[in-house]
Design a protein around this motif. Structure first.
Motif, short mmCIF file in Angstrom:
data_model
loop_
_atom_site.label_atom_id
_atom_site.label_comp_id
_atom_site.label_asym_id
_atom_site.label_seq_id
_atom_site.Cartn_x
_atom_site.Cartn_y
_atom_site.Cartn_z
N SER A 99 1.05 -1.18 -0.01
CA SER A 99 -0.13 0.00 -0.04
C SER A 99 0.97 1.14 0.02
O SER A 99 1.93 1.31 0.86
N PRO A 100 0.72 2.38 -1.11
CA PRO A 100 -0.46 2.53 -2.10
C PRO A 100 -0.25 1.11 -3.06
O PRO A 100 0.83 0.63 -3.28
N ASN A 101 -1.55 0.87 -3.76
CA ASN A 101 -1.09 -0.21 -4.70
C ASN A 101 -0.80 0.61 -6.06
O ASN A 101 -1.63 0.84 -6.68
N ASN A 102 0.65 0.93 -6.16
CA ASN A 102 0.82 1.59 -7.46
C ASN A 102 2.30 0.84 -8.14
O ASN A 102 2.27 -0.32 -7.90
N LEU A 103 2.45 1.51 -9.39
CA LEU A 103 3.54 0.63 -10.12
C LEU A 103 4.61 0.45 -9.24
O LEU A 103 5.33 -0.45 -9.40
N LYS A 104 5.23 1.50 -8.79
CA LYS A 104 6.40 1.53 -7.80
C LYS A 104 6.63 0.44 -6.99
O LYS A 104 7.40 -0.38 -6.81
N ASN A 105 5.36 0.32 -6.20
CA ASN A 105 5.44 -0.78 -5.01
C ASN A 105 5.25 -2.10 -5.75
O ASN A 105 5.96 -3.19 -5.38
N ALA A 106 4.47 -2.19 -7.02
CA ALA A 106 4.22 -3.39 -7.52
C ALA A 106 5.91 -4.15 -8.01
O ALA A 106 6.04 -5.41 -8.01
N ILE A 107 6.47 -3.10 -8.82
CA ILE A 107 8.00 -3.49 -8.97
C ILE A 107 8.77 -3.99 -7.87
O ILE A 107 9.46 -4.92 -7.87
N THR A 108 8.52 -3.17 -6.77
CA THR A 108 9.68 -3.14 -5.75
C THR A 108 9.28 -4.73 -4.83
O THR A 108 10.28 -5.42 -4.65
#
Length: 226
Positions: free
Chosen positions: A14-23
């Motif tokens: 969280s938040p559910n965004n591209l940066k966190n999805a890749i990380t």
């Protein structure tokens, strides 16, 4: 989900965004993204990356693929392909070449065994904006203390990378299938140019892609110590 068919993830950042999805390798984010992009645009960009075409190299290599011939395309298949499952098959050399675009201004150069000068393969396949965004996110995979590639972090060099775990099984309910562990790491400084893509078979119950990250430390350290 579709009935009893689910896309799941080990990490729900969280938040559910591209940066966190890749990380943190969030499968659900990429599944949803693939569905939002849609089959036509998704397949268009697979073709732009020449996935499924002959790889120009001194040795014969198996082609990558994004779908089997005559395969019925469903939302489930599109969602799975968004995070590297479904019918996706990637030649490690082509995968390494694609990652290199994020430190080569969006262009992919022809891979080679013997250096013959830079030869363009796919010019400007990614925009400047895309390159900047993805490069920063790949750096975060290693720099973030909870990033999936953090075990290889170095405070004296900026590294970018991405982990991946591919499940090899006949169905979603299959519990006997094996796993392939993937890791790509690259330097971001042109004075120390290096990119390593590693794939290890049967990493299930051995740490998954984390096993591959740990075993990439030695060749990386040998190079950076020169």
């Amino acid at each position: 989900s579709w009935g009893s068919y689910y896309v799941t993830t080990l990490h729900a950042p969280s938040p559910n965004n591209l940066k966190n999805a890749i990380t943190y390798s969030d499968n659900v984010y990429f599944a949803r993204s693939a569905l939002n992009i849609g089959k036509d645009n998704l397949f268009k960009y697979y073709k732009n990356l020449k996935i499924g075409e002959r790889i120009p190299f001194e040795l014969a290599l198996n082609k990558s693929q994004y779908i089997n011939k005559n395969q019925k395309v469903s939302d489930q298949l599109i969602a799975d392909s968004g995070y590297g499952q479904g019918q996706i098959l990637m030649n490690p050399l082509q995968l390494a070449s694609i990652y290199s675009a994020f430190v080569n201004n969006g262009s992919i150069y022809r891979p080679h065994l013997v250096e013959q000068g830079e030869q363009m393969w796919i010019q400007r396949v990614f925009s400047d904006k895309t390159v900047k965004t993805i490069k920063e996110d790949l750096i975060n995979v290693i720099a973030d203390e909870k990033g999936t590639g953090h075990a290889i972090y170095r405070d004296n060099v900026i590294l970018a990378g991405k982990t991946g775990t591919a499940e090899i099984k006949q169905s979603q309910s299959d519990t006997t299938g094996t796993e392939l562990g993937w890791f790509t790491v690259m330097t971001t400084d042109s004075k120390q140019p290096l990119l390593i893509t590693t794939m290890v078979e049967d990493v299930k119950d051995r740490g998954g892609s984390g096993y591959v990250v740990e075993h990439t430390k030695t060749p990386l350290d040998l190079y950076l110590s020169k």
